[in-house]
Design an enzyme around this catalytic site. Structure first.
Site, PDB file in Angstrom:
ATOM      1  N   ALA A  77       0.831  -1.203   0.000  1.00  0.00           N
ATOM      2  CA  ALA A  77       0.000   0.000   0.000  1.00  0.00           C
ATOM      3  C   ALA A  77       0.869   1.257   0.000  1.00  0.00           C
ATOM      4  O   ALA A  77       0.653   2.169  -0.807  1.00  0.00           O
ATOM      5  CB  ALA A  77      -0.926  -0.015   1.209  1.00  0.00           C
ATOM      6  N   HIS A 106      -5.374 -18.100  10.516  1.00  0.00           N
ATOM      7  CA  HIS A 106      -5.219 -18.880   9.284  1.00  0.00           C
ATOM      8  C   HIS A 106      -5.115 -20.356   9.641  1.00  0.00           C
ATOM      9  O   HIS A 106      -4.339 -20.726  10.503  1.00  0.00           O
ATOM     10  CB  HIS A 106      -3.958 -18.412   8.558  1.00  0.00           C
ATOM     11  N   ARG A 143     -11.614 -19.598   6.156  1.00  0.00           N
ATOM     12  CA  ARG A 143     -10.538 -19.711   7.131  1.00  0.00           C
ATOM     13  C   ARG A 143     -11.023 -19.794   8.575  1.00  0.00           C
ATOM     14  O   ARG A 143     -10.547 -20.605   9.358  1.00  0.00           O
ATOM     15  CB  ARG A 143      -9.614 -18.499   7.005  1.00  0.00           C
ATOM     16  N   GLU A 167      -3.584  -2.867   5.133  1.00  0.00           N
ATOM     17  CA  GLU A 167      -4.002  -3.616   6.324  1.00  0.00           C
ATOM     18  C   GLU A 167      -4.154  -2.706   7.542  1.00  0.00           C
ATOM     19  O   GLU A 167      -4.865  -3.035   8.485  1.00  0.00           O
ATOM     20  CB  GLU A 167      -2.999  -4.735   6.619  1.00  0.00           C
ATOM     21  N   ARG A 207     -11.392 -11.974   6.476  1.00  0.00           N
ATOM     22  CA  ARG A 207     -10.920 -11.667   5.131  1.00  0.00           C
ATOM     23  C   ARG A 207     -10.868 -12.934   4.290  1.00  0.00           C
ATOM     24  O   ARG A 207     -10.428 -13.984   4.764  1.00  0.00           O
ATOM     25  CB  ARG A 207      -9.537 -11.037   5.193  1.00  0.00           C
ATOM     26  N   LEU A 228      -3.792  -8.514  -0.786  1.00  0.00           N
ATOM     27  CA  LEU A 228      -2.964  -7.857  -1.795  1.00  0.00           C
ATOM     28  C   LEU A 228      -3.824  -6.907  -2.604  1.00  0.00           C
ATOM     29  O   LEU A 228      -3.427  -5.787  -2.928  1.00  0.00           O
ATOM     30  CB  LEU A 228      -2.336  -8.908  -2.717  1.00  0.00           C
TER      31      LEU A 228
END
Lengths: 246, 220, 643
Positions: free
Chosen positions: C49, C271, C335, C430, C440, C446
């Site tokens: 970013a 995750h 996830r 983020e 997410r 990305l």
């Protein structure tokens, strides 16, 4: 396992450094090399000594921050592995390990095992990009790239800029690093437009930064944690010849 | 001009070294063919030298060309060597890794070859051209003064050519990469030729002093 | 100010969804490059970013000062993203569209994100791919020469663009090259190894930062007309996470303490496919791309504490629990679901490995069906990585995996223009809270970083600057606000150096991490959260009285850097607990044990909790909650079902 370490300690660039010996006992062979250094540092702090400074960040072998010499080899003895991905089981009980920073005039020592690799950024700065502004891009699929070229370009672009190639080279040459970027861009149609100027500028910057010349020995590729191949150097040479011929 | 810009870079100098080096190696082939006349006896050899002499100023031009190639090769080599000296850290590393040996000693072998060349010119070449006296070329080459009749000279010649071979071993390897031959369809041919150049040609040169200077001498 | 009363407004135009961003762009004020040249922008962080925003702002004519604690922009942790980047290109003609990507993202986020933002993200996704390809990012291609796509992380279309398992690396290097180009033109000044320690707010507007040089130790102020934070997430509050060692919350936390609201701090993503923790010295966790779940089957033994070797456990004694509970999605559930189920079976005592905190990810069937060669081609590098770390061969024995903290959806609250509640302070990537709601989806981090950096922030920042005349940057540094901040920062450093206690930073951090993981991790309960709120102040006390930072502050001192970061993590942890306590529902990654369905699925409470919780820092230390009510006009709120 027990490990004997000779670690290069140097307070700053201008002062002389020296090797200091440390011993660690009962190290779990399954921890990573940097975790072993964490343990050493924790111990040093408890003894009110200064911990060993070394660069590291992602600890996944991709950011390129870490890297020093272990017994004269950049990133240690394991092939295609950064030092953060190296585990203690790669060594034997009671091994003597010598840790020193990547040595090159263009990589001045910051402290202990940490070196300043800004010279790499300045090489990229001088031409390692495609001249295009945000928003000016055409529809992506208008640019067709043969799969073989795309794959090759990816392999070149996989360089993590850690500096192991320079440390491995007897001339401290940055040819593998520079050529990987030139290859990546020269293999793709997007990079063709500025190809001639790019190679001249980037090679000139590489020279100005004080890196040595390439003697085509291949030591860099042999030590590269990402196995960037000599084919990149060939491509750089070709690009330079092409820039003069046509 | 782009070409000067290019030649100014380290890679440009490597390319200059590769081109001059390969050209000089190519010249060695003709030189060797001439030398091998020695095995055919005095008439053949002397006749060959005379034939060359008849070319007159063409030979001088060729010689000047060769000399300039040698100088470019040496100059670039020294400039790069100095650059490399500055590039390495002042603190020596604890140990050196996987660099092939032949490449580590190119400057050393090259320097020795250069000394040999200077000697070679000041002996054979000078005598052939300016102070032949009443000797034939054949006699100069095999004679005791500066030729293979002299055991010291013979040994020096053998060592020098041996080192030249070693020099060429890395030289060819490196030039293949510098001139971007590696990775092309010519790579295989090039590297088989390289072996001819760094091994068989020096072998041919060495065979002469070995035969005339050592074997014949031992046989009495 | 009364508590709980301020309604936050996103400021998104009240238009049809697909016209929102175009209208907003049209309404933005513009500056031509000459005008722009008299403004300065500070960008903190040069990951995806930050680097893309710096480059684009510079292209527009602004003078950019970009800051990073790394030596080079290429070291940012964006580089470690493996899987890919989503874009609604519909190259595969499988019915993908902007609307569909929008819907998947909103649904994946369990309806806790802002419609307009998510739609904009889906819209811009296409431009990102164009931009990156033009920059020379070597995306995977088909034999035809066209871009290749794969399906990824719980969606049923193929819209993920990738470059082997190194997509983040290639995209970051692309943004880095754009940044380098502007640096070469003199439009960007890059400050390497400068750690932002505070923000300067002057007359209600963000005007600069205080940074410490990590080599000289010098603390200095830097002034500009606008400040953009692109400082990433705060997963390292858990000590062990898949984030890089240096990733931290300090920049965001300092902004928060100076008036920026912090939104949804407890929304942290776990995750499911990471390599399990082995021992106490572990310094970080390694993620295995979730693409592995495309062919791997997750299972645990049916029996508790079954210590047999996996090969000795017969089929009928195995519990392929994801396939059992979710027949439709099986191993490909999102996830948060996969993670929580793994924790559940381990809590039941059916976990495997030495610690009992792992489940198997088995490739036996895939190898039988497709052959080892096929698996090797697809996942070879991941298998090698696994083997290198664990010393086990995943072709022969099943992988052991366990969830780990990976991404933080929470972050600074921003409006539709990505500006925080401090005027002139923007937050992108983020570091803001904006697009992912409570969870997410894969391959969209990305996408968001680059959307914000290349296509959104530069325009909204220009709009902001166009309504503010350029400040004299050199004179600004003499102002009271700057001098005051430098004194505060230096005092903070001195305080930390002066403790000279007996505990190292890592020891205290590890303790904090355990509390946060146990109580504000995969599942939360009122009891656990209250417990955390009791323990965290004790840890802070330890930090204040027993910390040991060796060495000198005027020089490279990694321990000092870590200590400064830990101090802010401890404060953040408290806010996370408060936030999780406030949200009396389960949604996405936030699972409150008290609020679940009979089938142990998250039970959302849309009538009371369809809001963004934005916390304001108060002098008395008791944060004040503000709400941004989420309006859903284009999607119907549904219970996520992956059955």
């Amino acid at each position: 396992m027990n490990i004997n370490l000779n670690i290069w300690r140097q307070t700053k660039e201008s002062t002389a450094g020296k090797f200091v010996r440390y011993r660690l006992e009962n190290i779990d062979p399954n921890i990573s090399f940097l975790e072993m250094l964490d343990i050493l540092n924790n111990k040093l702090i408890k003894e009110k000594q200064e911990p060993v400074v070394f660069d590291h960040d992602c600890r996944e072998g991709i950011c390129g921050s870490c890297g020093f010499m272990i017994n004269g080899q950049p990133h240690g003895p394991q092939k295609a592995t950064t030092v953060c991905q190296l585990h203690m089981r790669a060594f034997q009980n009671e091994d003597e390990l010598t840790l020193e920073p990547f040595r090159a005039a263009s990589f001045p020592v910051i402290k202990d095992l940490s070196v300043d690799r800004r010279s790499f950024d300045r090489i990229i700065l001088s031409g390692g990009y495609v001249d295009i502004n945000t928003g000016e891009a055409p529809e992506a699929n208008l640019i067709k790239v043969p799969k073989t070229n795309a794959d090759e370009a990816f392999l070149s672009a996989a360089c993590i800029g850690c500096g192991a190639c320079v440390a491995a080279c007897k001339n401290s040459s940055a040819m593998l690093f520079t050529s990987s970027k030139i290859s990546h861009l020269s293999l793709l149609p997007q990079g063709k437009k500025e190809a001639k100027e790019r190679v001249l500028k980037m090679v000139a910057t590489m020279d100005d930064e004080g890196f040595g010349s390439c003697t085509n020995t291949g030591a860099c590729s042999a030590e590269c944690p990402k196995e960037i191949s000599q084919a990149n150097i060939v491509r750089l040479n070709k690009e330079l010849i092409k820039s003069v011929i046509d | 001009m782009k070409i000067f810009k290019a030649l100014n870079t380290s890679v440009g100098k490597k390319i200059a070294m590769a081109i001059t080096g390969l050209s000089l190696a190519l010249f060695m082939v003709f030189h060797l063919i001439g030398n091998l006349n020695l095995f055919l006896g005095p008439e053949a050899f002397n006749g060959y030298v005379l034939k060359l002499k008849k070319l007159g100023f063409l030979i001088r031009i060729a010689e000047a060309g060769l000399l300039s190639f040698v100088l470019i090769h040496v100059y670039s080599g020294i400039v790069l060597w100095l650059k490399n000296k500055r590039a390495i850290s002042k603190t020596p590393s604890y140990s050196i890794t996987s660099t092939p040996r032949a490449s580590r000693y190119t400057l050393l072998t090259g320097s020795f070859v250069f000394i040999f060349l200077v000697m070679h010119w000041s002996t054979f070449w000078y005598k052939f051209n300016f102070s032949k006296g009443n000797k034939t070329y054949y006699e100069i080459v095999l004679g005791p003064e500066v030729g293979f009749g002299n055991i010291y000279y013979t040994l020096f010649y053998i060592i020098a050519i041996g080192l030249l071979g070693y020099h060429l071993k890395h030289g060819f390897d490196s030039a293949g990469q510098t001139l971007a031959i590696k990775g092309t369809k010519y790579e295989k041919t090039y590297y088989s030729l390289a072996a001819v150049f760094w091994f068989w040609i020096p072998f041919g040169f060495i065979s002469i002093p070995v035969y005339f200077g050592i074997i014949l001498r031992l046989l009495g | 100010m009364n508590q709980f009363n301020q309604q936050l407004n996103s400021g998104a135009p009240n238009k049809e969804l697909h016209r929102c961003w175009q209208e907003q762009l049209k309404s933005y004020k513009k500056l031509n490059p000459d005008q722009a040249n008299s403004y300065r922008a500070i960008v903190v962080g040069t990951g995806l970013a930050g680097a893309s925003a710096s480059a684009t702002l510079a292209e527009m004519g602004f003078n950019v000062k970009a800051f990073s604690y790394h030596e080079s922009p290429r070291r940012a942790h964006s580089i470690a993203a493996q899987g890919g980047i989503n874009a609604a290109k519909n190259y595969k003609k499988d019915g993908d569209s902007t609307m569909r990507l929008f819907y998947d993202t909103i649904k994946g986020g369990d309806f806790r994100s802002r419609e307009e933002n998510v739609y904009r993200l889906a819209e811009i996704s296409k431009n990102i791919i164009d931009q990156c390809v033009a920059q020379g990012v070597p995306f995977a291609r088909e034999y035809s020469g066209y871009l290749d796509n794969r399906s990824f992380g719980g969606v049923q279309v193929s819209r993920t663009f990738y470059a082997r398992g190194q997509t983040g690396q290639q995209l970051l290097l692309g943004a880095y090259s754009a940044l380098s180009r502007q640096q070469n033109k003199g439009k960007v000044q890059f400050f390497q190894r400068e750690d932002m320690l505070d923000i300067v707010v002057d007359n209600g507007k963000a005007k600069g930062i205080i940074a410490r040089n990590l080599i000289s130790g010098k603390v200095q102020a830097h002034a500009a007309d606008v400040v953009i934070l692109a400082t990433g997430g705060y997963s390292n509050v858990y000590y062990l996470s898949t984030n890089a060692m240096a990733s931290n919350v300090t920049a965001n936390w300092r902004a928060h303490k100076n008036g920026a609201f912090f939104a949804n701090p407890s929304f942290t993503q776990i995750h499911p496919t990471c390599i399990p923790v082995k021992n106490n010295f572990q310094s970080k966790l390694t993620l295995m791309s979730e693409s592995l779940r495309n062919h791997g089957r997750v299972w645990v033994p049916k029996k508790k504490s079954d210590s047999r070797h996996p090969a000795e456990i017969p089929e009928e004694e195995r519990d392929y629990y994801l396939e059992r509970i979710y027949p439709a999605f099986g191993n490909l559930v999102p996830r948060d679901v996969a993670s929580r189920r793994a924790k559940e079976v381990c809590d039941e005592g059916r976990g495997v490995g030495k610690t009992g905190l792992a489940v198997y990810l088995d490739f036996k069937k895939a190898i039988e069906d497709h052959g080892e060669k096929f698996i090797k081609e697809k996942y070879g590098n991941l298998f090698d990585m696994y083997q290198n770390i664990t010393n086990e061969n995943p072709y022969k024995t099943p992988m052991k995996i366990y969830p780990a903290v990976h991404y933080t959806m929470g972050g600074l609250w921003v409006d539709y223009n990505l500006m925080t509640t401090i005027e002139g302070l923007f937050s992108i990537g983020e570091s803001n809270f904006s697009d992912h709601g409570a969870n997410r989806l894969g391959a969209s981090a990305l996408m968001q970083g680059l959307a914000d950096g290349y296509f959104v922030a530069p325009h909204s920042v220009m709009n902001y600057l166009a309504s503010n005349s350029p400040d004299n940057n050199e004179k600004m540094l003499e102002r009271e606000a700057f001098a005051q901040k430098i004194i505060e920062v230096e005092k903070n450093i001195l305080d930390i150096m002066n403790v000279q206690g007996d505990l190292t930073v890592d020891e205290i951090h590890r303790e904090l991490g355990k509390v946060v993981w146990d109580n504000i991790g995969m599942s939360r309960s009122e009891k656990g959260l209250r417990e955390a709120l009791e323990i965290i102040p004790q840890i802070r006390e330890k930090f204040n009285t027993r910390l040991m930072v060796p060495g000198d502050k005027n020089g490279p001192n990694p321990e000092l850097e870590k200590a400064l970061r830990l101090k802010d993590f401890i404060e953040l942890a408290e806010l996370m607990a408060l936030d999780a306590l406030d949200r009396k529902e389960s949604c996405g990654a936030h699972f409150r044990e008290e609020y679940q369905t009979e089938e142990n699925e998250a039970k959302r409470n849309d009538s009371e909790y369809a809001y963004v919780a934005a916390w304001e820092h108060q002098k008395d230390g008791r944060p004040c909650l503000h709400k941004e009510t989420l309006r859903f006009q284009n999607v119907k709120l549904k219970t996520r079902s992956y059955k």
